[in-house]
Design an enzyme around this catalytic site. Sequence first.
Site, PDB file in Angstrom:
ATOM      1  CD  GLU A 102      10.396  18.751  -9.078  1.00  0.00           C
ATOM      2  OE1 GLU A 102      11.562  18.343  -9.180  1.00  0.00           O
ATOM      3  OE2 GLU A 102      10.067  19.938  -9.266  1.00  0.00           O
ATOM      4  CG  ASP A 103       6.179  16.387  -6.093  1.00  0.00           C
ATOM      5  OD1 ASP A 103       6.708  17.474  -6.396  1.00  0.00           O
ATOM      6  OD2 ASP A 103       5.319  15.821  -6.785  1.00  0.00           O
TER       7      ASP A 103
END
Length: 757
Positions: A102-103
């Site tokens: 996600e990051d």
Amino acid sequence: MADTPKKTAEAPAGAIAERKEFDPAVEECYARLEEKVRASSIHMDMARIRAAFELAAEAHEGQKRKDGSPYVTHVVAAAEITAEMGLDEDSIVSALLHDVIEDTNVTHEQIREKFGESVAGIVEGVTKLTRVNFTSREDEQMENMRKMLMAMCNDIRVILIKLADRLHNMRTMDYQTPEKQRIKSLETMQIYAPIAHRLGMQRIKWELEDLSLYYLDPIGYQAIMADVDSRREKLENFMGEMEVKIRARLDEWGIPCSINSRIKHIYSIYRKMYTQKLDMKEIFDLCALRIIVDDISQCYNVLGQIHDMFKPVPGRFKDYISTPKPNGYQSLHTTVIGSEGIPFEVQIRTWDMHRVSEYGIAAHWKYKSGSAGVAAGDEEKFAWVRRLLESQQNSDAQDFFSDLHVDMFADEVFVFSPKGDVINMPAGATPIDFAYSIHSAVGNSMVGAKVNGRITPFDHVLQNGDIVEIITSKGATGPSRDWLKIAKSGSARTKIKQWFKKERREENIVQGREAFESELRHAGLNVADVTPAILEPLLKRLSLPTADDLYAAIGYGGVTAVKTVNRIKEEVSKAQRAAAQKTALDRLNEAADRRGERDAKKRPHSIQGVLVEGLDNCLIKFARCCTPVPGDDIVGFITRGYGVSVHRTDCKNHITGRLDPDGSGRWINVSWADDVNDSYVTTLKLNSRDRSGLVMDIATVLNSLNARVRSLSARDVGVGMATANLTLEVKNLEELNAIIARLETVQGVSEVVRTGA
Ligand code: MN
């Protein structure tokens, strides 16, 4: 994902020697994790865990949490919670990597290569959950959301890691904005705490609830805290005293045990205060004392000792050992009155039960993945969940199982919009259904679809957790007719049909007419058969103004050609029947004319009190089977050569005759005229007990009514029963009913019926 992940213990070669060093705060955090992992009863490959940590630390390099600490400390802390739960090595590795997709730039592919399919799958699952936008939902949808969340996790470890992630985020919420604190706390209270509860993870559930309450109702939380604090010393002294007493007694009886006590968690007190409208002082079990022993028989032993030492509060004993809670929780609960009259709750359980109560499903996990360190395949993983649940003959447990297992959602699929909103559709739904579920304008201008970032054909069947994006264009030509076959949901099909209805009238008329005519030929009819007389009533019924509108409706699919033609077929055969009837009537009229009986003025004219529709003069006879009298509902039958025979409509010859295709056209409407005769012959049947004097009694009754009897006979039908047949003349139904009512009162008569019905 049945393959066991390849352990990468050897890579990187000489891992310990080439160990990378990170910020001291980060290393300190990792050291705590390492300690927890080493304390675990499961053997784990520390080099593989370190490798995951290093990948995460590098990937999250430079990212900070709101409190200023390096971001990676969050994933390490989440991994630490995962280790406390007693989960396996893959879980800890996955927890360390849970935010990298996600990051950061790390991909699913890279994780799969380095740590295996299983870890990559878990991380992907946690990533999907992170993207779900739960907070935009209304209360009643929360249960759905919880179900969906469960359905999305085809590996239970995904949800356990998500719980660990959420717990750590809740513990470190102080630096978030009040807005975010509220949103996250609400979501935790509504989604994650109930899931923790269902999975039997009491400790996590309690902590999540207390942390959420702290942000959601700070005043209520502080009030309870203050009250508990003001009594804490007293309560703790008291509990210590009780502990000593109980321990002494159990030692005396030679029962080895572990005893500890606690003040109940804030949210459980809070809920009791509000749901039961109790004051703090009225809440019974602020304190709970837990006694853990080696086996079940000792549990009951201890219970006996406790009840011997203290006075139990009636109605507070619960045996969750013989009847476990749906989430697997087992214990004996009782509330007793201690010294100074203070009540306290005692929970008695075995060590096994204790582990389950603390860590729920994760405790079972520990045993399954076991000390042998063999990772269980997915099949087996679900097998133990199933066994756990099946062992509880409880409907709640059934619900839980269906929540947990993907296959149980056979008729639904949950997918995401690119924004993370959950869209619920029927199983088998395609991007077309998705597009129309958002808005018909989106569907109508759709030119392409992406599923999980890849361009996909329109007939692609969506899976749980897919992220679906619809590509639209202003120049789109609109839906194609094939979409009607692809769309799974009724609402999408309706919207597609609406589009065709509005946008393509000319084309629809041509297409509809073709379909209609081909269907006609198929049914053995000609276009010429569809006369205006046939078409008009049909158009009226469908509220369509013209034949073109009918063709257009067939064209866009609002009406099917098959149904339309079936209706036309019905109308055509109805018309044919009417024509046959007219021919028969004409013939009777002609015969009457020849006899010179026909009334010149053609005024409707009754014959023996009966009006025949469409016939002025013909022979009438009353059917002998049912002998109608004025007042009965009647119907006529055009006989071959003997005029019209009048039956009661409830006569069985009429009812069966209507079904005969040869004769059905010969039934015609008749009615009683105003000028009925004074006398109609009818017949009755009386069922009676056989007794002497029966006929005499019947005759006496008839006589008293001045009935005009033509014949009366009775015969013995065996088994002590007799039947009497009566023929009489009456003026109308009213008179007949009066006679029937009187006959029914004759001694022995059980039934008086009219013949023919
Ligand atoms: Mn996280």
